[in-house]
Design an enzyme around this catalytic site. Structure first.
Site, PDB file in Angstrom:
ATOM      1  N   SER A  47       1.281  -1.227  -0.242  1.00  0.00           N
ATOM      2  CA  SER A  47       0.396   0.292   0.020  1.00  0.00           C
ATOM      3  C   SER A  47       0.920   1.377  -0.271  1.00  0.00           C
ATOM      4  O   SER A  47       1.872   1.443   0.374  1.00  0.00           O
ATOM      5  CB  SER A  47      -1.019  -0.101   1.677  1.00  0.00           C
ATOM      6  OG  SER A  47      -1.843   0.914   1.520  1.00  0.00           O
ATOM      7  N   ARG A  54      -0.038  -4.099  -6.344  1.00  0.00           N
ATOM      8  CA  ARG A  54      -1.819  -4.769  -6.516  1.00  0.00           C
ATOM      9  C   ARG A  54      -2.459  -4.273  -7.363  1.00  0.00           C
ATOM     10  O   ARG A  54      -2.379  -3.018  -7.123  1.00  0.00           O
ATOM     11  CB  ARG A  54      -1.663  -4.470  -4.983  1.00  0.00           C
ATOM     12  CG  ARG A  54      -2.314  -4.956  -4.038  1.00  0.00           C
ATOM     13  CD  ARG A  54      -2.550  -6.725  -4.081  1.00  0.00           C
ATOM     14  NE  ARG A  54      -3.634  -7.431  -3.230  1.00  0.00           N
ATOM     15  CZ  ARG A  54      -4.427  -7.727  -3.335  1.00  0.00           C
ATOM     16  NH1 ARG A  54      -5.271  -7.520  -4.683  1.00  0.00           N
ATOM     17  NH2 ARG A  54      -5.985  -8.320  -2.932  1.00  0.00           N
ATOM     18  N   THR A  83      -7.742   2.158   3.820  1.00  0.00           N
ATOM     19  CA  THR A  83      -7.577   0.672   5.334  1.00  0.00           C
ATOM     20  C   THR A  83      -8.383   1.311   6.334  1.00  0.00           C
ATOM     21  O   THR A  83      -8.798   0.482   7.335  1.00  0.00           O
ATOM     22  CB  THR A  83      -5.940   1.573   5.353  1.00  0.00           C
ATOM     23  OG1 THR A  83      -5.269   1.038   4.818  1.00  0.00           O
ATOM     24  CG2 THR A  83      -5.765   0.011   6.301  1.00  0.00           C
ATOM     25  N   CYS A  91       0.673  -7.446 -16.475  1.00  0.00           N
ATOM     26  CA  CYS A  91       1.148  -8.346 -15.622  1.00  0.00           C
ATOM     27  C   CYS A  91       2.606  -7.500 -15.181  1.00  0.00           C
ATOM     28  O   CYS A  91       3.181  -7.527 -16.073  1.00  0.00           O
ATOM     29  CB  CYS A  91       1.509  -9.565 -15.500  1.00  0.00           C
ATOM     30  SG  CYS A  91       2.519 -10.212 -14.438  1.00  0.00           S
ATOM     31  N   CYS A  96       4.703 -14.837 -10.263  1.00  0.00           N
ATOM     32  CA  CYS A  96       3.669 -14.441  -9.415  1.00  0.00           C
ATOM     33  C   CYS A  96       3.263 -13.780  -8.283  1.00  0.00           C
ATOM     34  O   CYS A  96       4.249 -13.959  -7.416  1.00  0.00           O
ATOM     35  CB  CYS A  96       2.381 -15.220  -9.490  1.00  0.00           C
ATOM     36  SG  CYS A  96       1.122 -14.089  -8.969  1.00  0.00           S
ATOM     37  N   CYS A 117      -1.124  -9.709  -7.487  1.00  0.00           N
ATOM     38  CA  CYS A 117      -1.302  -8.772  -7.680  1.00  0.00           C
ATOM     39  C   CYS A 117      -3.101  -8.893  -7.701  1.00  0.00           C
ATOM     40  O   CYS A 117      -3.549  -7.808  -7.932  1.00  0.00           O
ATOM     41  CB  CYS A 117      -0.900  -7.850  -8.728  1.00  0.00           C
ATOM     42  SG  CYS A 117      -1.499  -8.216 -11.112  1.00  0.00           S
ATOM     43  N   CYS A 160      -4.362  -9.363 -14.056  1.00  0.00           N
ATOM     44  CA  CYS A 160      -5.053 -10.867 -14.919  1.00  0.00           C
ATOM     45  C   CYS A 160      -6.056 -11.391 -14.556  1.00  0.00           C
ATOM     46  O   CYS A 160      -7.085 -10.912 -15.987  1.00  0.00           O
ATOM     47  CB  CYS A 160      -3.821 -11.640 -14.757  1.00  0.00           C
ATOM     48  SG  CYS A 160      -3.674 -12.637 -13.511  1.00  0.00           S
TER      49      CYS A 160
END
Lengths: 599, 264
Positions: free
Chosen positions: A97, A346, A382, A543, A568, A571, A574
């Site tokens: 974040s 992310r 958050t 990606c 990977c 996130c 995709c």
């Protein structure tokens, strides 16, 4: 329309690649094991355990819910078994974040967070907003009342805050199980949620069982909270099963890429928050940047770039936009002489108020970014995620500890949670900003949106009587490649901008190599036929970890999709942006994925 | 024969994480970095549990020397099938100075205390790559050693061992009690499944030991002067015509850390 035409006129050629190349997808969610001869005679019985509450996801929402539940239990001297399962190898390792935290929810949860050493060390001292052009910068005054204003907030390393929340949770008696992913939702006979099952281990890459194969474990609970974060894979199944999205708009998303840099001390201005919009994105592509100077004893900055996933040009690469933004004359001087020490990415929610689904169903609830409570213009989610977790706990507790279990279904149904949420500040906050993001869908794009925000939010505080709609799902926004122009991205210089693979290495991501790829395709033939054929393979570009590559076939004629599942970073972009909606992200073996440290 | 096996497990920085040197060059950054059990120690634990399942030994005791977090590593060993854990509490400056010689002394003392028949270790740790602890422990105890084991079988009170050496495979037969260090191909470690982790959390079977400073921790310390990252690799030149082939190197490859130290 072209998809419907295509499926009717499926050319025979598309079958050839499928027959001459090995299967891309071997996961049992696509190829069930009960029909697979290699699995005959393998013991599939699972060990089961009972808890009162199971929480999927050890992020801010899940941990806030767990802590609140145990606080209530300890206060009323009741025994309550609360288990949190988290796919990351340690709590906080999959957290990424910006972030500027609004401490409201944290103060409600743990009022003495400062004495307990919560890692909120950097109060915001300077707040800078700019519109960038290729060479220049237009400053925008940060007036009080504008959503982006950060007075009273803290710049945090969210991974460290989540780790600290994990420690607080253990102190009040929550059972935390990092390294174990929830792979399956379990149901009672009456269709209500019974709990979850963790992932199986020891399946080989081709889908067959290895010697060390072990079934996952079942965790049964009276009520299960799903806090998987943005676009969770179990939540995706629950939306379908319980029709949770029939009265809301589809969720829309953005991808956020982030780096941590150790910069030259002379350039370090602790507490400084910088945001920008404009260059390098065009006015019709939503997105912008952030750059925060942390104050934790060393000259560390957190910076990153967000691109709305409703972009239309399949040649756009969010990663490369990020890398080229760093070269802007306003940004590059901060980074010169510095060293990049971390990278990650992310997806995040942008749907806001219009996209909130039905939140409760028999046996379970959705909390946090999974249903999506992010305040998009503030770019903060958050505080609302934590509050939703706390409200969930407060709604569940009386029902769990009631003398008689008041539920028609075997799994506890807690619609009070949604009611409480509607009466809380979360709802008011999201309602007030509901029209800002959709206001960008106009001819003037970014500028129209900013004018709208200035008039209707700053002056009228979102009280206008209408609610603007989104444009549909992000996956449907891509235009065919032949209608778009490829973007000329500059080559990375190795000092400020970097190539993709060295960036992925910095995320510390890794997975057990010999397991079925967890990026499953419903139909192996679609990527080459449709994604590559019509859209020139956009997954190669969106990606942020280089998972998808179109490589020439061994036979020489044609291409095939290669999935580098080990890269990977979880996130979820995709699964969101695939124009064919053919990619279904499922959990890999628990413990795999990025190893973020204070991201 | 007690039928007891001591298995050493070390908590190290996970192999997939990118290492970073601390700005003051006193070591590498470990705070908040993902740690896990040394891969060769996992293999050692697996071998010990396999021997127990074959009923050739009676009890597996997992030992780790380190700070509070080493208990997580011991718990993983317990979840894989070890019976008991011993956590030798070493933290702060002592932990920074902890090296193979100190650990060997601790293991040797524990072996005598626990009346161990066998000590199973990983061949080396992936952080310091010393490859010394097994050998030193055997020397301190005056026991035979079977290092780089790729196959282990017990035959009465002797052990048949296949060692992976530079020339190929070496077959040896050693007496017990002995020290064995595990190499990569010895076995494939099992997963620590959730029910077993839950068990090991509920039943606190790990004892805490404090090592003796005078005899274990303060002797034979190797002073560390500085830790530096290697310089960026420069491009090489391809001299295909020459006797020695140079391969063209690419700059920007991941950096590896070297330790500069002076042995007294």
């Amino acid at each position: 329309l072209d998809w419907q035409l295509f499926s009717v006129l499926q050319p025979a050629d598309s079958m050839l690649p499928l027959m001459s190349t090995p299967r891309i997808t071997t996961h049992y969610t696509i190829h069930p094991r009960d029909k697979d001869p290699r699995w005959e005679g393998v013991e599939m019985e699972r060990f089961a355990d009972e808890a009162d509450v199971v929480i999927v996801g050890g992020g801010p929402a899940g941990l806030a819910a767990a802590i609140r539940l145990k606080q209530l239990a300890n206060k009323h001297e009741k025994e309550l078994r609360v288990c949190v399962v988290e796919k990351a190898p340690q709590i906080g390792a999959h957290t990424l974040s910006g972030a500027c935290l609004e401490p409201s929810a944290l103060t409600e949860l743990i009022p003495d967070w400062k004495e307990r050493g919560a890692p909120l060390n950097t109060p915001v001292t300077e707040d800078v907003f700019s519109i960038l052009t290729e060479k220049y910068r237009i400053p925008v005054p940060m007036m009080p009342g504008l959503p982006m204003q950060n007075h009273g907030n803290y710049i945090v390393r969210m991974g460290n805050l989540v780790r600290w929340l994990g420690e607080q949770a253990e102190e009040v008696g929550v059972e935390l199980y990092p390294g174990y992913a929830a792979a399956e939702v379990l149901f009672h006979e009456d269709g209500s949620v019974k709990g979850i099952a963790t992932n199986d281990v020891g399946i080989a890459k081709d889908g067959s069982p290895k010697d060390i194969f072990e079934r996952g474990m079942e965790l049964h609970a009276k009520v299960t909270l799903f806090g998987e974060g943005c676009h969770g894979h179990l939540a995706k199944q629950l939306y379908k099963k319980f029709n949770l999205r029939e009265n809301c708009e589809p969720q829309t998303y953005a991808i956020g890429l982030k780096e941590l840099w150790m910069i030259d001390e002379k350039k370090w201005r602790p507490g400084r928050v910088e945001h920008s919009v404009g260059w390098p994105l065009d006015r019709n592509t939503y997105g912008g940047s952030f750059l925060y100077h942390l104050n934790e004893g060393e000259p560390l900055v957190a910076l990153g770039f967000v691109v709305g996933l409703d972009y239309t040009n399949p040649y756009l690469s969010p990663f490369r936009e990020f890398q080229r933004w760093k070269h802007h004359p306003f940004v590059a001087p901060t980074l010169e002489g510095g060293q990049r020490i971390a990278y990650g990415a992310r997806a995040l929610n942008e749907g806001g108020f219009q996209s909130i689904p039905k939140l409760t169903f028999p046996g379970g609830l959705l909390i946090g970014c999974s249903p999506g409570f992010m305040n998009v213009p503030k770019i903060k989610g958050t505080h609302t995620a934590m509050k939703s977790g706390m409200l969930a706990a407060e709604a569940i507790f009386p029902k769990l500890t009631a003398e008689t279990l008041d539920s028609e279904t075997a799994g506890l149904h807690v619609p009070e949670y949604a009611e409480n949420l509607k009466n809380s500040w979360v709802w008011k906050e999201l309602y007030a900003v509901r029209n800002i993001r959709p206001s960008f869908h106009n001819y003037f794009g970014l500028y129209g949106g900013m004018i709208y925000t200035g008039i209707f939010y700053w002056i009228f505080r979102g009280k206008e009587p209408w609610t603007l709609k989104h444009c549909g799902t992000d996956a449907n926004q891509l235009k065919p490649a032949k209608e778009c122009t490829p973007i000329e991205y500059p080559k990375p210089d190795g000092k400020i901008s970097f190539d993709l693979l060295s960036s992925v290495a910095l995320s510390g991501t890794n997975h057990e190599g010999d397991q079925p790829p967890h990026l499953t395709l419903k139909d192996d033939s679609i990527p080459v036929a449709r994604n590559l054929g019509i859209y020139d393979g956009p997954e190669q570009r969106f990606c942020p970890a280089g998972v998808y590559e179109y490589v020439p076939l061994d036979t020489g004629d044609g291409m095939r999709l290669q999935i580098n599942a080990q890269n990977c970073v979880h996130c979820k972009t995709c699964d969101i942006k695939d124009p064919s909606q053919n990619i279904n992200w499922v959990v890999p073996e628990g413990g795999g994925g990025p190893a973020y440290n204070g991201m | 024969m007690s039928g007891r096996v001591l298995v050493g497990v070390k908590r190290v920085i996970d192999y997939a994480v990118k290492i970073r040197v601390k700005p003051d060059n006193t070591g590498v950054v470990t705070d908040g970095v993902k740690h896990s059990m040394n891969p060769f120690c996992e293999i050692a634990v697996e071998e010990a549990v396999k021997l127990k399942e074959k009923k050739l030994i009676k009890e597996v005791v997992a030992v780790s020397c380190g700070p509070q977090q080493s208990q997580e590593t011991i718990r993983t060993a317990l979840a894989m099938g070890a019976d008991r854990g011993i956590h030798v509490d070493v933290s702060g400056k002592d932990y920074e100075n902890l090296g193979p010689l100190q650990v060997s002394k601790i293991l040797a003392a524990l072996a005598k205390q626990e009346d161990a028949q066998l000590i199973l270790l990983g061949k080396q740790a992936i952080d310091d790559d010393c490859n010394q602890t097994g050998q030193m422990t055997a020397a301190l105890l005056d026991w035979p050693q079977g290092t780089f084991a790729s196959e282990v079988s017990l035959e009465g009170d002797k052990i048949n061992l296949v060692r992976e050496i530079d020339g190929g495979l070496e077959h040896i037969k050693i007496n017990t009690p002995a020290v064995i260090t595990a190499d990569l191909r010895l076995n494939t470690p099992r997963y620590a499944t959730l029910p077993n982790i839950m068990d090991s959390l509920m039943n606190n079977e790990t004892e805490l030991h404090k090592p003796n400073h005078r005899t274990s921790l303060c002797v034979g310390l190797i002073p560390l002067f500085e830790t530096v990252a290697p310089e960026d690799m420069q491009g090489g030149t391809d001299r295909s015509g020459a006797m020695l082939r140079h391969t063209v190197l690419q700059s920007g490859k991941p950096k590896r850390i070297i330790l500069s130290c002076l042995c007294i």
